[in-house]
Design a protein around this motif. Structure first.
Motif, PDB file in Angstrom:
ATOM      1  N   UNK A 165       0.608 -12.565 -10.245  1.00 10.92           N
ATOM      2  CA  UNK A 165      -0.755 -12.053 -10.320  1.00 10.92           C
ATOM      3  C   UNK A 165      -0.878 -10.708  -9.616  1.00 10.92           C
ATOM      4  N   UNK A 166      -0.034 -10.474  -8.621  1.00 14.35           N
ATOM      5  CA  UNK A 166      -0.137  -9.252  -7.816  1.00 14.35           C
ATOM      6  C   UNK A 166       1.137  -8.433  -7.986  1.00 14.35           C
ATOM      7  N   UNK A 167       0.935  -7.145  -8.264  1.00  6.73           N
ATOM      8  CA  UNK A 167       2.091  -6.269  -8.421  1.00  6.73           C
ATOM      9  C   UNK A 167       2.667  -5.849  -7.081  1.00  6.73           C
ATOM     10  N   UNK A 168       3.771  -5.120  -7.151  1.00  9.90           N
ATOM     11  CA  UNK A 168       4.413  -4.645  -5.932  1.00  9.90           C
ATOM     12  C   UNK A 168       3.540  -3.624  -5.207  1.00  9.90           C
ATOM     13  N   UNK A 169       2.729  -2.910  -5.977  1.00 13.91           N
ATOM     14  CA  UNK A 169       1.897  -1.857  -5.375  1.00 13.91           C
ATOM     15  C   UNK A 169       0.465  -2.088  -5.808  1.00 13.91           C
ATOM     16  N   UNK A 170      -0.425  -2.328  -4.840  1.00 17.78           N
ATOM     17  CA  UNK A 170      -1.793  -2.653  -5.224  1.00 17.78           C
ATOM     18  C   UNK A 170      -2.787  -1.526  -4.946  1.00 17.78           C
ATOM     19  N   UNK A 171      -2.446  -0.591  -4.067  1.00 17.60           N
ATOM     20  CA  UNK A 171      -3.379   0.501  -3.784  1.00 17.60           C
ATOM     21  C   UNK A 171      -2.628   1.768  -3.402  1.00 17.60           C
ATOM     22  N   UNK A 223      -7.497   1.524  -6.121  1.00 11.41           N
ATOM     23  CA  UNK A 223      -6.926   0.187  -6.237  1.00 11.41           C
ATOM     24  C   UNK A 223      -6.409   0.030  -7.661  1.00 11.41           C
ATOM     25  N   UNK A 224      -5.144  -0.267  -7.800  1.00  8.84           N
ATOM     26  CA  UNK A 224      -4.512  -0.295  -9.118  1.00  8.84           C
ATOM     27  C   UNK A 224      -4.807  -1.573  -9.886  1.00  8.84           C
ATOM     28  N   UNK A 255      -8.076  -3.188  -9.706  1.00 12.25           N
ATOM     29  CA  UNK A 255      -9.486  -3.194 -10.077  1.00 12.25           C
ATOM     30  C   UNK A 255      -9.966  -1.866 -10.648  1.00 12.25           C
ATOM     31  N   UNK A 256      -9.149  -0.804 -10.482  1.00 10.19           N
ATOM     32  CA  UNK A 256      -9.513   0.564 -10.878  1.00 10.19           C
ATOM     33  C   UNK A 256     -10.613   1.158  -9.991  1.00 10.19           C
ATOM     34  N   UNK A 257     -10.985   0.449  -8.918  1.00  9.62           N
ATOM     35  CA  UNK A 257     -11.982   1.005  -7.995  1.00  9.62           C
ATOM     36  C   UNK A 257     -11.346   2.177  -7.256  1.00  9.62           C
ATOM     37  N   UNK A 258     -12.058   3.315  -7.210  1.00 14.30           N
ATOM     38  CA  UNK A 258     -11.489   4.486  -6.544  1.00 14.30           C
ATOM     39  C   UNK A 258     -12.557   5.231  -5.757  1.00 14.30           C
ATOM     40  N   UNK A 259     -12.118   5.909  -4.711  1.00 16.67           N
ATOM     41  CA  UNK A 259     -13.006   6.643  -3.804  1.00 16.67           C
ATOM     42  C   UNK A 259     -12.355   7.980  -3.480  1.00 16.67           C
ATOM     43  N   UNK A 289       0.854  -1.186   0.000  1.00 12.64           N
ATOM     44  CA  UNK A 289       0.000   0.000   0.000  1.00 12.64           C
ATOM     45  C   UNK A 289       0.898   1.247   0.000  1.00 12.64           C
ATOM     46  N   UNK A 290       0.480   2.279  -0.763  1.00 15.99           N
ATOM     47  CA  UNK A 290       1.299   3.492  -0.886  1.00 15.99           C
ATOM     48  C   UNK A 290       0.506   4.712  -0.440  1.00 15.99           C
TER      49      UNK A 290
END
Length: 372
Positions: free
Chosen positions: A315-321, A333-334, A336-340, A197-198
């Motif tokens: 399947x999972x990158x180094x940075x997911x959100x 979220x990088x 799913x592209x879900x953003x808030x 997480x970043x």
């Protein structure tokens, strides 16, 4: 535009038909009957371990059954409310139906996601570990922010949480923390939170007010159960004891009750200090160690299968959100592209949207991999 209640209710019933098919109510009812028969045995508690398996199994099966049948009843109630409002042309009743529709749609969506959690350990409780990464004191502070976020998420849902270990940073925040969420499907839900997480913000610890990027890692493992077969030879473990400490190095107690357990073959380390005695901390550390080794073993097996299949992509990158607080406010979220845009709400535990989209994304990835 006026709500098409007829179509909305039709869609809800269609989704629930899929949920019932996956859930298999007949199987659940048979399981409940079997558990109830075992629970009625007057000698059940002669074997406490078996009794706990039976009672917890009965509770889970009933809860799952009631969750599905109860949702059907809510849709029936919604339909009756709509019919009453339309027959009497009552705007107030129809407004109430609008609100109820939103609530039922959300609940049905959550139930649909639950049916997607069919992985080997998805039904398990979860052990979550958060570690500060690059970014110095900001990273430690970020780790504490994430810890609070997950604890608030659990609190919102009424999930019991047990903090197993907290290692405080010198200036502020946490070096690491481990906690347990002991409810069915906690692992299935929280497993999609695992990764890097970043945080991007104006650092409150920088007297020049510069923007700082910091990182924290979240690890989620399924809670080990007594039926799992993970034997760890005693010679493979190195156990150190030390004095528990709180923020700023303040002593929490005057005995060496904290335990650091190292699995020598893999280098896996588990620390526990929140129980009252060394024996309790050692038992808690062993359980978390077994959970991590169980997941590690399965991950290695999965990696071997991927290698044999010629697929070595992660399947999972180094940075997911990313959590961006400056120059704009956004959590994204990088995968799913879900953003808030409501970052304060997210840090206050409102992360169900991220979890749901993460589960759907994971299912789609698994399906694509299977078809490929």
């Amino acid at each position: 535009m006026a709500t098409d209640f007829s179509q909305e209710i039709k869609d809800l019933r269609s989704t629930m038909a899929s949920v019932r098919e996956v859930t298999d109510l007949t199987r659940l009812e048979a399981a409940i009957a079997d558990f109830e028969k075992q629970a009625s045995d007057p000698h059940l508690w002669d074997d406490q371990e078996k009794a706990q398996v039976v009672t917890s199994g009965l509770s889970r099966a009933k809860a799952e059954h009631d969750r599905v049948t109860g949702m059907d009843a809510k849709i029936d109630d919604l339909e009756a409310l709509v019919e009453m409002g339309q027959e009497e042309n009552d705007a107030e009743t129809l407004a109430e139906a609008e609100k109820e529709l939103v609530a039922v749609r959300k609940a049905v969506g959550e139930l649909e996601v639950r049916t997607l959690l069919a992985g080997e350990w998805d039904e398990r409780a979860a052990v979550v570990t958060i570690r500060a990464g690059a970014g110095g004191v900001d990273a430690a502070d970020f780790a504490e922010m994430l810890m609070r976020m997950y604890l608030r998420w659990a609190e919102r849902h009424g999930y019991p949480v047990k903090v197993l270990d907290t290692s405080y940073a010198e200036e502020a925040g946490l070096k690491s923390a481990t906690f347990e969420v002991d409810v069915p499907y906690a692992y299935g839900n929280l497993s999609v939170e695992g990764g890097t997480h970043r945080l991007v913000r104006i650092s409150p610890f920088d007297n020049q007010g510069r923007r700082q990027t910091s990182f924290a890692a979240v690890e989620v493992v399924p809670l080990i159960e007594q039926t799992d077969t993970i034997e760890i030879p005693e010679n493979d473990l190195k156990i150190d004891v030390f004095r528990s400490s709180g923020p700023g190095g303040q002593s929490v107690n005057t005995t060496d009750s904290a335990v650091r357990m190292t699995h020598l073959p893999t280098g896996t380390v588990v620390s526990m200090q929140n129980e009252k005695s060394q024996i309790q901390n050692r038992a808690a550390a062993l359980r978390v160690m077994q959970s991590r080794l169980l997941l590690l073993k399965k991950a290695e097996e999965a990696a071997e299968r991927k290698e044999l299949a010629g697929d070595v992509k992660a399947s999972w990158g180094e940075q997911m959100r990313s959590y961006v607080l400056h120059p704009y406010q956004m959590v994204k979220d990088l995968r799913t592209e879900h953003e808030v845009g409501n970052t304060s709400g997210v840090f206050d535990g409102d992360i169900d949207g991220f979890i749901e989209s993460g589960i759907r994304w994971r299912i789609a990835q698994d399906k694509a991999a299977a078809e490929g």
